[in-house]
Design a protein around this motif. Structure first.
Motif, PDB file in Angstrom:
ATOM      1  N   HIS A  86      18.531 -69.740  80.066  1.00  0.00           N
ATOM      2  CA  HIS A  86      19.641 -70.138  79.189  1.00  0.00           C
ATOM      3  C   HIS A  86      20.274 -68.965  78.437  1.00  0.00           C
ATOM      4  O   HIS A  86      19.756 -68.405  77.654  1.00  0.00           O
ATOM      5  N   ALA A  87      21.199 -68.242  79.165  1.00  0.00           N
ATOM      6  CA  ALA A  87      21.482 -66.910  78.938  1.00  0.00           C
ATOM      7  C   ALA A  87      22.301 -66.697  77.546  1.00  0.00           C
ATOM      8  O   ALA A  87      22.075 -65.349  77.147  1.00  0.00           O
ATOM      9  N   TRP A  88      23.066 -67.621  76.877  1.00  0.00           N
ATOM     10  CA  TRP A  88      23.909 -67.543  75.900  1.00  0.00           C
ATOM     11  C   TRP A  88      23.125 -67.236  74.966  1.00  0.00           C
ATOM     12  O   TRP A  88      23.598 -66.406  73.743  1.00  0.00           O
TER      13      TRP A  88
ATOM     14  N   GLN B 107      20.852 -62.997  72.242  1.00  0.00           N
ATOM     15  CA  GLN B 107      20.866 -61.960  71.329  1.00  0.00           C
ATOM     16  C   GLN B 107      19.897 -62.789  70.144  1.00  0.00           C
ATOM     17  O   GLN B 107      19.617 -62.015  69.003  1.00  0.00           O
ATOM     18  N   MET B 108      19.408 -63.798  70.217  1.00  0.00           N
ATOM     19  CA  MET B 108      18.497 -64.475  69.529  1.00  0.00           C
ATOM     20  C   MET B 108      17.143 -64.342  70.063  1.00  0.00           C
ATOM     21  O   MET B 108      15.956 -65.229  69.552  1.00  0.00           O
ATOM     22  N   ARG B 109      16.655 -63.154  70.808  1.00  0.00           N
ATOM     23  CA  ARG B 109      15.646 -63.140  71.471  1.00  0.00           C
ATOM     24  C   ARG B 109      14.342 -63.158  70.625  1.00  0.00           C
ATOM     25  O   ARG B 109      14.310 -62.458  69.349  1.00  0.00           O
TER      26      ARG B 109
ATOM     27  N   GLY C 248      26.002 -62.568  74.520  1.00  0.00           N
ATOM     28  CA  GLY C 248      24.650 -62.980  74.970  1.00  0.00           C
ATOM     29  C   GLY C 248      24.246 -63.259  76.338  1.00  0.00           C
ATOM     30  O   GLY C 248      23.218 -62.751  76.818  1.00  0.00           O
ATOM     31  N   THR C 249      25.252 -63.692  77.270  1.00  0.00           N
ATOM     32  CA  THR C 249      25.079 -63.928  78.449  1.00  0.00           C
ATOM     33  C   THR C 249      25.151 -62.423  79.359  1.00  0.00           C
ATOM     34  O   THR C 249      24.432 -62.428  80.215  1.00  0.00           O
TER      35      THR C 249
END
Length: 465
Positions: free
Chosen positions: A83-85, A88-90, A122-123
Motif C-alpha cells: 500500500h504505497a500511498w 511517508q507515515m512509515r 508516498g507512492t
C-alpha cells in the motif's frame, strides 16, 4: 564493480537505443531459470531492454562492458502487494496489535487527510525505496483513490519512478470520496495503460468480503468490469472463514480464474485452497504482516500453498508497521516455515519438511512475477525477458567470502549491498545510489507532507467526516 562516471554517462546517453549492447561480466549469475541455474564467472548480455545471452566468456564486440567481478547478478525482486500511498507515515504504528488497530489509525484517521500530491509523494517514495533495495517490480494496492486525481497521482508516481509497477486501484474504506471508482478504471486503462506491454500495468483491487467496507467487496459487478477491461484482480483481506466462504460462493458464480491474486490467504479452509488451485489463482504471502499484525492465525500459509502445488509470491504490505525490503520477507518466511516444520515432528521419528533458501528466493523473484502474471517478461535472468537485474556486492564485510550465492542473497545481503539496479535495461541505481534522484529535495517534500497530513488529521472531526 565498474562504477565510473564515464560508464554511467554512456548508459544514460544510450538508454533509449533499442540496439545498445551492455555486457555485465565476471559475476556469479543466479538466473533463477531452472534450465540455466547459477553460472559462476558468468556474463549477461543485454540488447536494448532485453536479455539476449547468459554464459561465460561472451563476446564483447560492440558492447559497453561493465565489470561486475566480485558480485552476484540476480533477477530483480518482485513485491506482489504494497500500500504505497502511506509510505511517508512509515512506522507510525510499529507495535500495532491487530487489524482493527491498523484500520482505525491509518485508514480511518490518516487516509482521508491525503491530497493527490501526498499520494504521489508516498507512492514515489515507496517505489524508489523498492528500487534501492533491489525490488524492480511492485504492485501498488492503491486503496486511497478518493478521486480521479488521487488515482492519477498514484499511477504517475509509478511511471515517474522508473519501476515496473502494477497500479491496483481501489476506493477508500472510510471517509468522503468522489464515488468515481470502479468506473474510473476505464479512464485509467485508456489514458495510461492502453496496452499491457508498458512498464506500468493496471489491475482492479478489491476486498474478499463486505465486512469492512461493503462497496469494496469482490463480486459479479467488479468481476464484469475487470473482464471488460481485460485486467487482473488483486484481492486483499483473504483470510479466515469469511474469505473461505466467499471463495466458494465465487466458484459457484463462475467468478474464479487465473486472473485473481489472493493476498495473505491465512487460515483458509481446505475447500477454499482446493478452489484456488483448481481455478489457477495465484497467492501473495505477507510474512511479516501476518505475524506482526496478527492476521487470523498469524502464520503465513506457505505450507498450505505448496501442498496445493502453488508457489507463492512475497509482499511487504504496510510500511506504517513493517519493513520495506524483500530480504526481510525472505528471512521471515524461511524462519517461520522451518520452525513450524521442526516443531510439527518434534519428539517423533519423522523428518521435517523444510523449505530452502532457493525456495524463498524463487518466491521473491520468478514466482512473484508469476503471481502478477508478469513472468513472461521478468522474474529470472532468461534470454528473451526484459533486463530487470540487480548487482549485489559479494565482497562486502557482511557478504564475503562467497560460498553459496543463493544463501548469500537470502541470509547475508541487504539493501546496502545492492550496487546497481536495472529495469528493462535502464540503470536505476548505480554505485550504490539511486540515479537521477535528488534525495535532499525528496526528504524536504516528505517532511512537509507529513506536517500537512498531521495538521489535517488534528483538525478533522472525531468521527472522521
Amino acid at each position: 564493480m565498474d562504477h565510473t562516471d564515464r560508464t554511467l554517462d554512456e548508459l544514460r546517453r544510450t538508454a533509449t537505443d533499442p540496439e545498445r549492447l551492455v555486457l555485465l561480466t565476471g559475476a556469479t549469475v543466479v538466473t533463477m531459470d531452472p534450465a540455466l541455474g547459477t553460472v559462476a564467472g558468468g556474463d549477461v548480455l543485454v540488447r536494448g531492454d532485453r536479455i539476449v545471452d547468459v554464459g561465460r566468456d561472451l563476446p564483447t564486440d560492440g558492447a559497453l562492458v561493465v565489470d561486475v567481478g566480485g558480485s552476484i547478478v540476480a533477477p530483480g525482486m518482485v513485491d506482489t502487494h504494497r500500500h504505497a500511498w502511506q509510505t511517508q507515515m512509515r512506522r507510525t504504528i510499529p507495535d500495532v496489535d491487530d487489524l482493527p488497530g491498523y484500520l482505525r489509525s491509518t485508514l480511518m484517521s490518516v487516509a482521508p487527510a491525503y491530497t493527490p500530491d501526498d499520494v504521489h509523494l508516498g507512492t514515489r517514495l515507496a517505489a524508489l525505496t523498492a528500487l534501492d533495495s533491489g525490488i524492480t517490480t511492485m504492485l501498488d494496492f492503491a486503496h486511497n483513490s478518493r478521486s480521479a486525481a488521487h488515482s492519477d497521482a498514484a499511477i504517475t508516481a509509478l511511471i515517474d519512478s522508473g519501476i515496473r509497477g502494477v497500479h491496483a486501484s481501489m476506493a477508500p474504506h472510510f471517509g468522503e470520496w468522489d464515488g468515481q471508482w470502479p468506473r474510473d478504471l476505464a479512464r485509467l486503462r485508456s489514458t495510461y495503460v492502453p496496452d499491457d506491454d508498458r512498464l506500468v500495468t493496471l489491475r482492479l483491487a478489491a476486498l474478499a468480503t463486505p465486512a469492512i467496507a461493503e462497496h469494496l467487496a469482490y463480486g459479479p459487478e467488479l468481476a464484469r468490469i475487470a473482464a471488460d477491461l481485460d485486467i487482473g484482480v488483486s484481492l486483499d483481506v483473504m483470510f479466515g472463514q469469511a474469505a473461505s466462504a466467499a471463495l466458494l460462493n465465487w466458484e459457484k458464480e463462475g467468478l474464479l480464474g487465473p486472473h485473481l491474486e489472493s493476498i495473505h490467504s491465512t487460515a483458509l479452509s481446505a475447500d477454499a485452497w482446493a478452489a484456488i488451485r483448481e481455478h489457477g489463482m495465484t497467492v501473495a504471502l505477507a510474512p511479516t504482516s501476518d505475524a506482526q499484525i496478527g492476521l487470523e492465525d498469524a502464520v503465513p500459509p506457505v505450507d498450505e500453498a505448496l501442498a496445493h502445488g502453488i508457489r507463492p509470491g512475497l509482499s511487504v504490505d504496510v510500511e506504517v508497521a513493517l519493513a520495506s525490503d524483500m530480504f526481510t520477507q525472505m528471512r521471515a518466511l524461511l524462519t517461520v516455515q522451518r520452525m513450524r516444520a521442526v516443531n510439527a515432528v518434534h519428539g517423533t521419528d519423522e523428518m521435517p519438511s523444510r523449505i530452502t533458501t532457493r525456495d524463498v528466493l524463487d518466491f521473491a523473484t520468478l514466482s512473484g512475477a508469476r503471481t502478477l502474471r508478469l513472468d513472461d517478461r521478468t522474474g529470472s535472468v532468461t534470454p528473451g525477458k526484459q533486463a530487470d537485474l540487480i548487482v549485489v556486492d559479494a565482497e562486502a564485510i557482511n557478504t564475503m567470502p562467497l560460498h553459496d550465492a543463493v544463501g548469500t542473497l537470502v541470509l547475508g545481503a541487504d539493501r546496502s549491498n545492492v550496487t546497481s539496479v536495472w529495469v528493462a535495461g535502464r540503470v536505476r541505481k548505480w554505485g550504490g545510489a539511486l540515479v537521477d534522484v535528488d534525495i535532499d529535495s525528496l526528504r524536504d517534500r516528505v517532511h512537509d507532507s507529513v506536517a500537512a497530513i498531521t495538521a489535517r488529521v488534528a483538525a478533522a472531526p472525531a468521527d472522521g467526516r
